[in-house]
Design an enzyme around this catalytic site. Structure first.
Site, PDB file in Angstrom:
ATOM      1  CG  ASP A  22      26.123  16.739 -42.698  1.00 55.28           C
ATOM      2  OD1 ASP A  22      26.738  16.542 -43.757  1.00 55.28           O
ATOM      3  OD2 ASP A  22      25.929  17.874 -42.226  1.00 55.28           O
ATOM      4  CG  HIS A  47      26.179  22.222 -43.985  1.00 55.44           C
ATOM      5  ND1 HIS A  47      26.632  22.032 -42.678  1.00 55.44           N
ATOM      6  CD2 HIS A  47      27.207  22.792 -44.669  1.00 55.44           C
ATOM      7  CE1 HIS A  47      27.864  22.499 -42.595  1.00 55.44           C
ATOM      8  NE2 HIS A  47      28.242  22.946 -43.773  1.00 55.44           N
ATOM      9  CD  GLU A  64      21.850  20.469 -41.365  1.00 54.77           C
ATOM     10  OE1 GLU A  64      22.067  21.699 -41.271  1.00 54.77           O
ATOM     11  OE2 GLU A  64      22.755  19.617 -41.343  1.00 54.77           O
ATOM     12  CG  ASP A 109      23.503  16.141 -38.892  1.00 53.88           C
ATOM     13  OD1 ASP A 109      24.483  16.566 -38.260  1.00 53.88           O
ATOM     14  OD2 ASP A 109      22.906  16.807 -39.774  1.00 53.88           O
TER      15      ASP A 109
END
Length: 250
Positions: A216, A211, A55, A53
């Protein structure tokens, strides 16, 4: 394997029935092991799944900064149950000239230039993740790694854009194949949103932690393992052999 086949060749040349039978049995054992459905290397056509994941500071992988990334490697236990293995996590420095959308950092709450983040350059992030993944892939007996993610095209795109910027060569991941848990969850749970899919699967989800790349990724890994293991529990794996003999109808 070379020794086994050498025994077989020698046995055939000597017309020695006992040795031939022994060699044939050895080959059968090796082939059986390689097709053991409880091995990770047998489950996904030799792919080593790694949950990722990211960001970011926007939606454009070419122009917007990658700010945080986490990766979770997976393993298969002796009963063929897929489990989380190791977690790797980095805050990442925006690359030179990177675009940062204010709306994006307002959403994920990341201050890209906060020195307390302990961010590393993209080159270091790539080196450490690829090294850890390559090691796990080798230990699992797999031929290639594959990115597993929720809306996988997004995470795969940002990771590969960093690879391209840094001209990094030793990348274990397939250049375009991904496993998308969004699609899997839609099929198996009737949900596409990560939080709702996790709740539907009985895994829970804390929206206050969402987030964060590490949270996540962990939850996506939980979800992926749940769906794979549930499919096995319902009798979907291992596959029942299919009779490929041609049939005709009048």
């Amino acid at each position: 394997m070379n020794k086994i086949y050498l025994n077989l060749v020698n046995a055939l040349s000597m017309n020695s029935t006992p040795t031939t039978e022994l060699a044939a049995n050895d080959i059968s054992k090796v082939e059986s092991k390689s097709k053991d459905p409880n091995l990770l290397s047998s489950r996904f056509r030799g792919f080593y799944p790694v949950v990722i994941d990211v960001e970011t500071a926007g939606f454009n992988a070419k122009t917007d900064a990658l700010l945080e990334i986490a990766a979770v490697t997976l393993k298969m236990n002796s009963d063929g149950v897929l489990e989380k293995d190791k977690t790797i996590h980095f805050h990442v420095e925006p690359f030179e000239g990177a675009n940062i959308e204010q709306a994006a950092i307002d959403f994920n709450g990341i201050d890209p230039f906060n020195p307390l983040r302990g961010a590393v350059p993209e080159s270091e992030m790539l080196k450490e993740i690829c090294k850890a993944v390559s090691k796990g892939q080798k230990e699992a007996g797999c031929q290639r790694s594959v990115i597993v993610a929720h809306n996988a095209a997004f995470d795969h795109g940002f990771f590969m854009a960093a690879v391209e910027r840094e001209k990094y060569k030793r990348v274990p991941f397939h250049p375009f194949v991904t496993f998308d848990t969004t699609s899997f969850a839609a099929l198996t749970l009737g949900q596409t949103v990560l939080a709702q899919a996790c709740i539907q699967a009985g895994l829970g989800f804390d929206n206050k932690e969402a987030h964060s790349a590490i949270y996540d990724t962990e939850k996506t890994a939980d979800l992926f393992c749940y769906m794979v293991n549930r499919f096995k529990e319902l009798g979907g794996w291992p596959l029942t052999p299919i009779n490929n003999e041609a049939t005709t109808t009048e």
